[in-house]
Write an enzyme that holds these catalytic residues in place. Structure first.
Site, PDB file in Angstrom:
ATOM      1  N   MET A  24      13.030 -19.681  -5.111  1.00  0.00           N
ATOM      2  CA  MET A  24      14.445 -19.983  -5.356  1.00  0.00           C
ATOM      3  C   MET A  24      14.650 -21.487  -5.414  1.00  0.00           C
ATOM      4  O   MET A  24      14.382 -22.196  -4.435  1.00  0.00           O
ATOM      5  CB  MET A  24      15.326 -19.402  -4.245  1.00  0.00           C
ATOM      6  CG  MET A  24      15.402 -17.899  -4.222  1.00  0.00           C
ATOM      7  SD  MET A  24      16.455 -17.314  -2.860  1.00  0.00           S
ATOM      8  CE  MET A  24      15.369 -17.611  -1.450  1.00  0.00           C
ATOM      9  N   THR A  25      15.115 -21.973  -6.550  1.00  0.00           N
ATOM     10  CA  THR A  25      15.451 -23.389  -6.667  1.00  0.00           C
ATOM     11  C   THR A  25      16.623 -23.707  -5.751  1.00  0.00           C
ATOM     12  O   THR A  25      17.667 -23.073  -5.827  1.00  0.00           O
ATOM     13  CB  THR A  25      15.815 -23.734  -8.125  1.00  0.00           C
ATOM     14  OG1 THR A  25      14.673 -23.486  -8.944  1.00  0.00           O
ATOM     15  CG2 THR A  25      16.226 -25.189  -8.256  1.00  0.00           C
ATOM     16  N   HIS A 179       4.319 -20.273 -13.193  1.00  0.00           N
ATOM     17  CA  HIS A 179       5.645 -19.822 -13.626  1.00  0.00           C
ATOM     18  C   HIS A 179       5.658 -19.627 -15.138  1.00  0.00           C
ATOM     19  O   HIS A 179       5.781 -20.576 -15.904  1.00  0.00           O
ATOM     20  CB  HIS A 179       6.680 -20.870 -13.214  1.00  0.00           C
ATOM     21  CG  HIS A 179       8.099 -20.360 -13.201  1.00  0.00           C
ATOM     22  ND1 HIS A 179       8.456 -19.143 -13.729  1.00  0.00           N
ATOM     23  CD2 HIS A 179       9.249 -20.913 -12.716  1.00  0.00           C
ATOM     24  CE1 HIS A 179       9.769 -18.970 -13.575  1.00  0.00           C
ATOM     25  NE2 HIS A 179      10.266 -20.023 -12.959  1.00  0.00           N
ATOM     26  N   GLY A 180       5.537 -18.361 -15.534  1.00  0.00           N
ATOM     27  CA  GLY A 180       5.591 -18.032 -16.963  1.00  0.00           C
ATOM     28  C   GLY A 180       6.841 -17.262 -17.316  1.00  0.00           C
ATOM     29  O   GLY A 180       6.887 -16.586 -18.347  1.00  0.00           O
ATOM     30  N   ALA A 181       7.882 -17.370 -16.463  1.00  0.00           N
ATOM     31  CA  ALA A 181       9.071 -16.530 -16.607  1.00  0.00           C
ATOM     32  C   ALA A 181      10.320 -17.355 -16.921  1.00  0.00           C
ATOM     33  O   ALA A 181      10.289 -18.569 -17.034  1.00  0.00           O
ATOM     34  CB  ALA A 181       9.287 -15.743 -15.309  1.00  0.00           C
ATOM     35  N   TYR A 184      11.131 -20.598 -19.413  1.00  0.00           N
ATOM     36  CA  TYR A 184      10.472 -21.899 -19.312  1.00  0.00           C
ATOM     37  C   TYR A 184       9.270 -21.989 -20.259  1.00  0.00           C
ATOM     38  O   TYR A 184       9.095 -21.147 -21.128  1.00  0.00           O
ATOM     39  CB  TYR A 184      10.139 -22.191 -17.853  1.00  0.00           C
ATOM     40  CG  TYR A 184      11.406 -22.251 -17.011  1.00  0.00           C
ATOM     41  CD1 TYR A 184      12.443 -23.123 -17.345  1.00  0.00           C
ATOM     42  CD2 TYR A 184      11.601 -21.393 -15.934  1.00  0.00           C
ATOM     43  CE1 TYR A 184      13.627 -23.163 -16.613  1.00  0.00           C
ATOM     44  CE2 TYR A 184      12.786 -21.430 -15.191  1.00  0.00           C
ATOM     45  CZ  TYR A 184      13.793 -22.311 -15.543  1.00  0.00           C
ATOM     46  OH  TYR A 184      14.970 -22.340 -14.833  1.00  0.00           O
ATOM     47  N   GLY A 300      17.159  -7.930  -7.237  1.00  0.00           N
ATOM     48  CA  GLY A 300      18.277  -7.254  -6.597  1.00  0.00           C
ATOM     49  C   GLY A 300      17.910  -6.058  -5.742  1.00  0.00           C
ATOM     50  O   GLY A 300      18.730  -5.161  -5.541  1.00  0.00           O
ATOM     51  N   GLY A 321      15.201 -12.507  -2.844  1.00  0.00           N
ATOM     52  CA  GLY A 321      15.600 -13.899  -2.979  1.00  0.00           C
ATOM     53  C   GLY A 321      16.812 -14.237  -2.137  1.00  0.00           C
ATOM     54  O   GLY A 321      16.698 -14.686  -1.000  1.00  0.00           O
TER      55      GLY A 321
END
Length: 372
Positions: A24-25, A179-181, A184, A300, A321
């Site tokens: 989580m950014t 991170h391939g999602a 990006y 979720g 998250g």
């Protein structure tokens, strides 16, 4: 017996439970490096089976949001070492997410104010970067027009990931997540709309997968495939990503390519809860028939739906998250049936110090406060 709280062997790394803290950014790194609050934040949540950090840019070029902690300088590496030590001191396990945003960036964040890079010179319509605006103040800015990467530049970016992975292992991480999602850089190559290239990295499914797979292989050669996770978001629609004709075939080809490699895990990001669209019904089942290794999903989940996904055999680990923001002891709350707190939206991104970051109490402290 609840499967969520049973141990799991993650490519030789024993997890005490199957609950993963999703990346989580938080935009809390004012200097671009983790600080003491970062170390405390992750240590507080170390009872998760696995922690995956917020995205850590592998270069300045790969940065798309202010105040995200990178992993491309000696200072950042040393700072992350304090984070991993704090987590390990509490018995936790932690992977760092390696990140290059590609076109979802702004010239104010790029070296010498240059254009962001991508598969093609195609703007991410509707995408925003947390950057410096014309008034000199931080805020949401429309993503800048990117330039297309030269074929000869791709090896440089792959090397950025390899160097970041090497730094991560020196800093004490248990592994890395590529991170391939979520729209990006690697997804910009995978998507047939954002990738209009005519070289060996564009056109066919094989060509569009090439950059991501070459990078996974190079990172694995450096630190071992058993310490490499991969995050993808099939059918992602964030930041201007669009559908294309062979979309399902592309993602199943990715699954097949990852099956031959057997990374530590594949992490599916369902975007429904972050402003995107859900994966088509039945696709995750198709994916896990092709990729038979460890599969994590985020999107979720509640305790009940996570438990059911494990019982159904569709997933091996469940990523949460937002619940981790206000519940540093989320695992204990779930295990004991204690109330789950909800974080206010203003706590999600940015801020300084402990407020909205490390000041959320465990249930024991929250209960004591209520009784005072």
């Amino acid at each position: 017996m609840s499967l969520l709280f049973t141990p799991y062997d993650l490519a030789g790394l024993t997890l005490p439970n199957r609950i993963v803290m999703a990346p989580m950014t938080r935009s809390r790194a004012a200097t671009g490096a983790p600080d003491a609050q970062t170390a405390l934040y992750y240590a507080q949540r170390a009872s998760a089976g696995l922690l995956i950090t917020e995205g850590a840019p592998v270069s300045q070029e790969g940065t798309g949001y202010l105040y995200t902690p990178g992993i491309y300088t000696d200072t950042q590496e040393a700072a992350w070492a304090k984070v991993t030590q704090a987590v390990h001191d509490r018995g936790g396990r932690i992977f760092v997410q390696l990140w290059h945003v590609g076109r979802v960036s702004h010239t104010s964040l790029q070296p010498d104010g240059s254009a962001p890079v991508s598969a093609s010179a195609q703007r991410a319509e509707g995408a925003f970067s947390f950057a410096i605006g014309p008034d000199g103040k931080p805020g949401q800015q429309p993503a800048s027009m990117p330039r297309a990467l030269l074929t000869t530049e791709l090896a440089r970016i792959t090397d950025n990931f390899v160097t970041a992975a090497r730094r991560a292992m020196r800093a004490g991480f248990d592994g890395v997540e590529i991170h391939g999602a979520n729209s990006y850089l690697f997804e910009q190559f995978l998507n047939a709309n954002s990738n209009q290239r005519t070289d060996r990295y564009g056109g066919s499914i094989e060509n569009r997968m090439r950059f991501m797979l070459e990078t996974i292989d190079a990172v694995a050669s450096e630190i071992g495939m058993n310490r490499v996770g991969v995050r993808i978001s099939p059918f992602g629609r964030l930041s201007g990503m669009q559908g294309y004709d062979d979309e399902a075939e592309t993602w199943l080809a990715v699954a097949k390519a990852l099956e031959t490699r057997q990374p530590a895990y594949v992490h599916l990001s369902d975007q429904l809860t972050i402003g995107g669209e859900a994966m088509p019904q039945g696709f995750p089942a198709q994916f896990c028939k092709t990729f038979t290794g460890t599969l994590i999903a985020a999107g979720g989940f509640t305790q009940e739906t996570g438990e059911q996904a494990l019982k159904d055999g569709a997933l091996d680990l469940i990523a949460y998250g937002k619940p981790f923001i206000a519940n540093p002891d989320l695992v204990e709350r779930m295990q004991n049936g204690w109330p789950i707190a909800t974080a206010p939206r203003e706590a999600f991104y940015g801020g300084t110090g402990a407020s909205g970051y490390t000041d959320f109490p465990t249930w024991d402290k929250e209960k004591d406060n209520q009784n005072d």
